[in-house]
Design a protein around this motif. Structure first.
Motif, short mmCIF file in Angstrom:
data_model
loop_
_atom_site.label_atom_id
_atom_site.label_comp_id
_atom_site.label_asym_id
_atom_site.label_seq_id
_atom_site.Cartn_x
_atom_site.Cartn_y
_atom_site.Cartn_z
N LEU A 9 -93.80 46.02 -5.80
CA LEU A 9 -93.55 46.33 -7.21
C LEU A 9 -92.19 45.81 -7.65
CD1 LEU A 9 -94.99 49.92 -7.48
CD2 LEU A 9 -95.67 47.95 -8.84
N ALA A 10 -91.22 45.87 -6.72
CA ALA A 10 -89.88 45.43 -7.09
C ALA A 10 -89.88 43.95 -7.45
CB ALA A 10 -88.91 45.71 -5.94
N THR A 68 -91.86 42.54 -9.36
CA THR A 68 -92.14 42.36 -10.78
C THR A 68 -90.90 42.56 -11.63
OG1 THR A 68 -92.69 44.69 -11.04
CG2 THR A 68 -94.50 43.22 -10.49
N GLN A 69 -89.90 43.25 -11.06
CA GLN A 69 -88.69 43.50 -11.85
C GLN A 69 -87.69 42.38 -11.59
OE1 GLN A 69 -88.34 45.78 -14.04
NE2 GLN A 69 -90.06 47.13 -13.62
N GLY A 113 -86.08 40.57 -13.94
CA GLY A 113 -85.07 40.39 -14.96
C GLY A 113 -85.37 39.30 -15.98
N GLN A 114 -86.54 38.68 -15.92
CA GLN A 114 -86.81 37.58 -16.85
C GLN A 114 -87.68 38.07 -18.01
OE1 GLN A 114 -88.32 34.22 -14.77
NE2 GLN A 114 -86.50 34.09 -13.46
N LEU A 115 -87.18 37.81 -19.20
CA LEU A 115 -87.82 38.31 -20.40
C LEU A 115 -89.24 37.78 -20.56
CD1 LEU A 115 -87.34 40.07 -22.79
CD2 LEU A 115 -86.31 38.15 -23.99
N TYR A 149 -91.62 39.54 -18.34
CA TYR A 149 -91.92 40.89 -18.81
C TYR A 149 -92.92 40.85 -19.96
CZ TYR A 149 -87.85 42.62 -16.24
OH TYR A 149 -86.95 42.94 -15.27
N ALA A 150 -92.66 39.92 -20.92
CA ALA A 150 -93.52 39.85 -22.10
C ALA A 150 -94.95 39.49 -21.69
CB ALA A 150 -92.98 38.84 -23.09
N LEU A 206 -96.40 40.00 -18.79
CA LEU A 206 -97.03 41.11 -18.07
C LEU A 206 -97.49 42.20 -19.05
CD1 LEU A 206 -94.97 41.63 -14.81
CD2 LEU A 206 -97.33 40.87 -15.05
N MET A 207 -96.66 42.46 -20.06
CA MET A 207 -97.05 43.44 -21.06
C MET A 207 -98.32 43.00 -21.76
SD MET A 207 -93.59 44.68 -22.95
CE MET A 207 -94.41 45.03 -24.49
#
Lengths: 486, 610
Positions: B581-582, B584-585, B587-589, B592-593, B595-596
């Motif tokens: 899971l870590a 996925t974190q 730090g890249q915008l 994140y977008a 994945l959302m």
């Protein structure tokens, strides 16, 4: 609008007046201490004004806002949280050489947004409140810790972009729901399902899930949680604390009201989506926090897990068994979460120095030998977040459990147990670090703390213990005040 | 007066709590006043009660109900009859004397307050044990004295060896206590109550003589008694328990706690009468223990260890007495033993203080002129211990030997041999320590004279009690079955003669002709026998080899079993999921977008398609 209806908005009006006063004050005379005092005064007045307001409830003030006892309870909770939070902000900013008194203005605006949210029963006020809360937050997140400190800017940009995307989802969802139901007020969606052909209406479902996604983003629920750790870490501590407590609490109160009024628990796919989100949030939040060495990130992940637990209470709402227990569970758990998280942030703020914030686990090494009281506070906060008996967090978690058992949500309950077990590991890890024999870094508490932050810490410790040992008064209050929503 | 019975355990308990709560902030004088005074007051009440007690009757005092589960309704209730009265007087009387002595002996110790807190707590627990009217309350006292014994053996905890000795005592007695607990469970299952009198009156009606259940219960209780009273095979903790301060050794590990097993058997004697096999075992255990311990005492060089082995051996006599049915004689010996063993231990304590904590008898010698009082006390104590005629030890040991003769010649022979050994080792101690050339000169104590005077005063009282305690008559008729034994004159004469022979042998080998002993020890066989005696029969080695080592081996072998796999597996799984899971974190915008968006698409797809 009647005079009583206008009167019922008194807390909001008082806060707005304070904000205007603060703008003028800052325009003519800049003084951190004075701005702080004015903001505190406004918040206190607003809290006190809840007493006379309680006499005229319930009031539908304009089609957008409803002041009922549910709103009253969460307004009170929001204002108390703000009153506890503001001294921590002051403790932080008064250590800086730069003058940051506008922060208090933004803070007041965010609190106003939260007050609008908890009183909203209309999509327009929902959106207004949410933006009133979010836009000041973006700026607060971007406050540099010191000149030339860029991580907070990066965090602000991330939050702005993703929050914008989430708002767009929310708006689109609202539009689709409106298309279906023809009203922007929160109303039962069930009749619409009968009016249109087919058992389920794809447009309505899409709208609901889009709106849910928008809200889930702000609550940092999986899979809309990615921003949380980065923003928590980059933002200055006061902004992080505001983001973690006040903003999320108010929004969850709104989500619960929407869920109840729109009778969302009757729509199978929505319940399914919520179940998935809850399970994913509990597991992912706690797993991500597992080996985390940064306390701000740890609290971010922990909040993901906690809002997963809260969703479990939401899922326990059903037609057959009524909503009382679930509403009680959510209310109590929110109080527990807010107090415990605030206590944790209070310790971090107190430990931070002029040139750097205390945010790593290493900063806590041997804290028991350096600052026994702060270490005790943090220990209590961690135990409460982990849900250990004799703290308020235990009672909250017990409520969630009871609600879920009542509704026989065995799968979700199993995940709650597993996630709590995982959670225990990283909460205890913090405590273990504090009891480490070698003293760790030298004391950072350079200047003596402001008396108000002392008081706040004391109140938080007392509340965490008192409501953990003797929860009856708070339960009675919640029962009394949250009945209205049923 | 009887109404005040509850005060007797309550006074030391209150004093102990007060001392614990004040955490050593009280001045020494106040601590001594509290610690000794509370016990003295308890003793006064006990004697007043005894003076007014109508012998042959019983008295119960119900304070409050502990809990109630069905018919099992144990209360905080005290029961007073001849037997518990005797124990009460011994515990408070000797307890008070030893407390008084300790207030001087422990005076220089920095943890004065902690010492008296533990001692008072011990006395309270012991009194509860003695007075309890039900076995559960007795068990509470039983475990209470065990705890205090642990605390006091390890009193000087700064030395890890003392801590180890305390742990050893605690763990080994725990073995016996577990047996006893099982015995209590069995009694509850059978009778639904733990009230001692109810159980004892119901048992003969339900169980025929020699029934299996009666034997099982008796054996399990014997297990507890054996552990607490340091009898075979659980005897090896007592010599190490001498690590505690000497007054502790006198009070807990000689006069009172270690005799609790004797009291337990006497208290529940009806059960043992129903189980002749168990009763015989009591006698056999007693004889074996007294022989082994007497033999071990011969080769010890530490003065306290000699006394410890002699305690084990004397309790062996008490067990023998109970086993052959000389109930009253057993309790009588318990009483006289409390007097003369306390005297011996306290004299040894004074000696150790005078010689700057020298405990090795080889470094002592020729002290009889320098410390005449201690010499006298030792002489009295050793004479009693050796059961020389006209001493209290003689009067209490004689009926035991007589009854053993009636019961079985083998038991009598063992006891007789033991009596010889007792005389031999006790007078070896006398001759080595007080005669011969002077080794270490005694030093005057650096203590205020008023405080210092307490020690000889206590010694004198105890010496008188030891000398004339044989004239006491205990109110045990009606409580314990009376027995009369009239062995032939010759048997009695031998019983008197053997200890005298032992004294002569001691004189011969340790004073008159020590070179003969050296010659004797040159033989290989005798050398081995000496090592065997020094190690107390090698039980430590035996347990280490056959219990501890295999257990540790088993634990080590079993380290990675299936149960561990589960806990480690979950830990590993959590760790792995965390790392996954870590990822996925990052730090890249943009990440994140996307994945959302993906998540949203998935949720909508699920919602619409289902």
């Amino acid at each position: 609008m009647t005079a009583d209806a206008l009167f019922s908005l008194l807390p909001l009006i008082l806060l707005a007046l304070t904000a205007v006063g603060l703008v003028l004050l800052i325009g003519f005379y800049r003084n951190l201490q004075l701005s702080f005092a004015l903001a505190m005064g406004g918040l206190l007045l607003a809290l006190v004004s809840l007493l006379p307001v309680a006499g005229v409830l319930p009031q539908q003030a304009t089609p957008l806002l409803i002041m009922d006892s549910y709103a009253l309870f969460f307004s009170g909770l929001t204002l108390v949280t703000a009153l506890l939070l503001l001294p921590l902000c002051h403790e932080h900013w008064r250590r800086q050489t730069s003058l940051n008194d506008e922060f208090y203005l933004l803070f007041l605006l965010a609190v106003m947004g939260a007050l609008v949210l908890v009183a909203s029963n209309h999509f327009v006020s929902l959106f207004l409140g949410l933006e009133l809360l979010s836009l000041p937050l973006v700026i607060m997140v971007g406050y540099p810790f010191k000149p030339g400190f860029t991580p907070s800017l990066e965090a602000a940009v991330k939050y702005l972009v993703l929050s914008g995307a989430a708002s767009a989802m929310l708006l689109f969802g609202i539009a689709l729901i409106y298309l279906h139901s023809g009203t922007l007020a929160f109303a039962p969606l069930e009749p619409g399902l009968i009016r249109l052909p087919g058992p389920q209406n794809p447009l309505l479902l899409t709208g609901l899930i889009l709106a849910l996604a928008g809200i889930a983003f702000k609550l940092s629920l999986v899979p809309f949680h990615f921003w949380t750790p980065d923003v928590y870490q980059g933002a200055p501590l006061p902004a992080t604390a505001l983001l973690a407590t006040l903003a999320k609490g108010a929004l969850f109160a709104l989500l619960l009201r929407f869920y109840l009024l729109s009778e969302g628990y009757l729509i199978g796919p929505l319940v399914w989506a919520l179940t998935l989100i809850a399970i994913a949030s509990m597991l992912a939040g706690n797993l991500l926090a597992l080996l985390q060495d940064n306390l701000k990130r740890l609290l971010a992940y922990s909040s993901i897990g906690h809002f997963g637990y809260l969703l479990v209470a939401l899922l326990a709402v059903s037609q057959s068994l009524g909503t009382a227990l679930a509403v009680e569970a959510v209310s109590y758990y929110l109080v527990a979460y807010l107090f415990s998280t605030l206590a944790a942030f209070a310790v971090l703020v107190r430990l931070s120095g002029e040139d750097r914030e205390a945010e790593t686990l290493e900063d806590c090494r041997g804290l028991f030998w350096r600052h026994p009281w702060l270490a005790t506070t943090l220990t209590l906060a961690m135990l409460s977040l982990a849900g250990i008996p004799l703290t308020i967090g235990f009672v909250g978690k017990f409520y969630i459990f009871a609600a879920a058992v009542e509704e026989s949500l065995w799968l979700v309950l199993l995940v709650v147990v597993i996630a709590s077990g995982i959670g225990l590991f990283y909460y205890l890890r913090v405590i273990l670090m504090m009891t480490h024999q070698d003293a760790g870094p030298e004391s950072d508490e350079a200047s003596a703390p402001h008396w108000s932050s002392h008081t706040v810490t004391g109140i938080l410790v007392a509340a965490t213990l008192w409501f953990g040992v003797y929860p009856a008064p708070l339960i009675t209050l919640i029962r009394h005040l949250t009945l209205a929503v049923n | 007066m009887l109404k005040l019975l509850w005060l007797i355990p309550a006074l030391p308990l209150a004093s102990s709590l007060l001392l614990i709560l004040t955490q050593g902030r009280l001045p020494r004088a106040a601590v001594a006043a509290l610690g000794v005074g509370s016990v003295g007051l308890a003793a006064l009440i006990a004697f007043a009660i005894a003076a007014g007690f109508d012998m042959g009757t019983t008295y119960s005092q119900h304070l409050w109900q502990w809990f109630a589960i069905g018919s099992l309704q144990p209360g905080f209730s005290f029961y007073l009859d001849g037997l518990s009265l005797v124990m009460l007087l011994v515990v408070t009387g000797v307890g008070f004397l030893i407390h008084l002595y300790a207030s001087a002996y422990m005076h220089p110790d920095p943890d004065y307050s902690r010492f008296f807190a533990s001692m008072n707590l011990f006395l309270a627990a012991m009194l509860v044990l003695v007075l309890a009217d039900n076995l559960l309350l007795l068990y509470l006292g039983w475990e209470g004295v065990g705890l205090c014994s642990y605390l006091l053996i390890g009193f000087w905890y700064q030395d890890p060896a003392n801590g180890a000795a305390a742990r050893k005592a605690f763990v080994i007695t725990r073995v016996g206590d577990t047996a006893m607990a099982i015995g209590l469970f069995l009694l509850v299952r059978e009778f639904g109550t733990l009230d001692i009198q109810q159980v004892l009156s119901a048992a003969p009606e339900r169980w025929p003589d020699g029934s299996t259940l009666a034997t099982a219960c008796a054996l399990l209780l014997l297990g507890g008694a054996v552990g607490k009273s340091a009898q075979l095979p659980l005897q090896n903790w007592l010599p190490d328990a001498m690590a505690g301060p000497t007054p502790v050794s006198a009070l807990i590990h000689a006069a009172t706690m270690v005799t609790a097993g004797v009291y337990l058997i006497a208290r529940t004697h009806d059960l043992f009468l129903l189980a002749p096999a168990a009763q015989t075992l009591v006698a056999v255990v007693g004889v074996l223990t007294l022989l082994l311990a007497g033999y071990s005492a011969l080769a010890q060089t530490d003065i306290k260890r000699i006394l410890a082995y002699s305690t084990i051996s004397q309790i062996g006599y008490m067990f023998l007495a109970l086993g052959v049915g000389a109930w009253s004689a057993g309790i009588f010996h318990l009483v006289t033993h409390a007097f003369f063993k306390a005297l011996l231990f306290l004299s040894a304590g004074s000696l150790i203080l005078a010689l700057h904590h020298q405990q090795d008898i080889r470094a002592m010698g020729g002290l009889y002129r320098r410390t005449p009082l201690l010499f006298g006390c030792f002489l009295v104590g050793s004479a009693c211990l050796a059961a020389l005629p006209l001493t209290s030890g003689f009067f209490s040991k004689e009926p035991i030997l007589a009854q053993a003769w009636e019961s079985s010649a083998l038991l009598w022979l063992g006891a007789l041999l033991g009596a010889g050994l007792t005389a031999l080792y006790s007078f070896r101690l006398m001759f080595v320590v007080f005669f011969g050339p002077l080794q270490t000169p005694p030093q005057p104590l650096d203590m205020p004279p008023t405080i210092k005077a307490r020690m000889p005063a206590v010694l004198l009282v105890l010496a008188l009690l030891s000398l004339f305690g044989g004239a006491l008559s205990l109110p045990l008729d009606g409580v314990l079955p009376a027995t009369e034994a009239h062995p032939p004159m010759l048997v009695e004469a031998v019983g008197i003669g053997v200890p005298l022979l032992g004294v002569y042998l001691a004189y011969h080998f340790y004073l008159a002709r020590p070179e003969r002993l050296t010659q004797l020890l040159k033989f290989r066989g005798s050398r081995r026998l000496q090592i065997l005696a020094q190690s107390g029969g090698g039980f430590d080695w035996l347990y280490d080899r056959f219990l501890r080592t295999p257990f540790i081996w088993l634990a080590k072998t079993n380290r990675d079993d299936a149960a561990d796999l589960i806990s480690r597996g979950t830990a590993g799984l959590s760790r792995y999921s965390h790392q996954l899971l870590a990822e996925t974190q990052n730090g890249q915008l943009r990440w994140y977008a996307s994945l959302m968006g993906l998540g949203l698409a998935f949720l909508i797809g699920m919602g619409v398609l289902t």
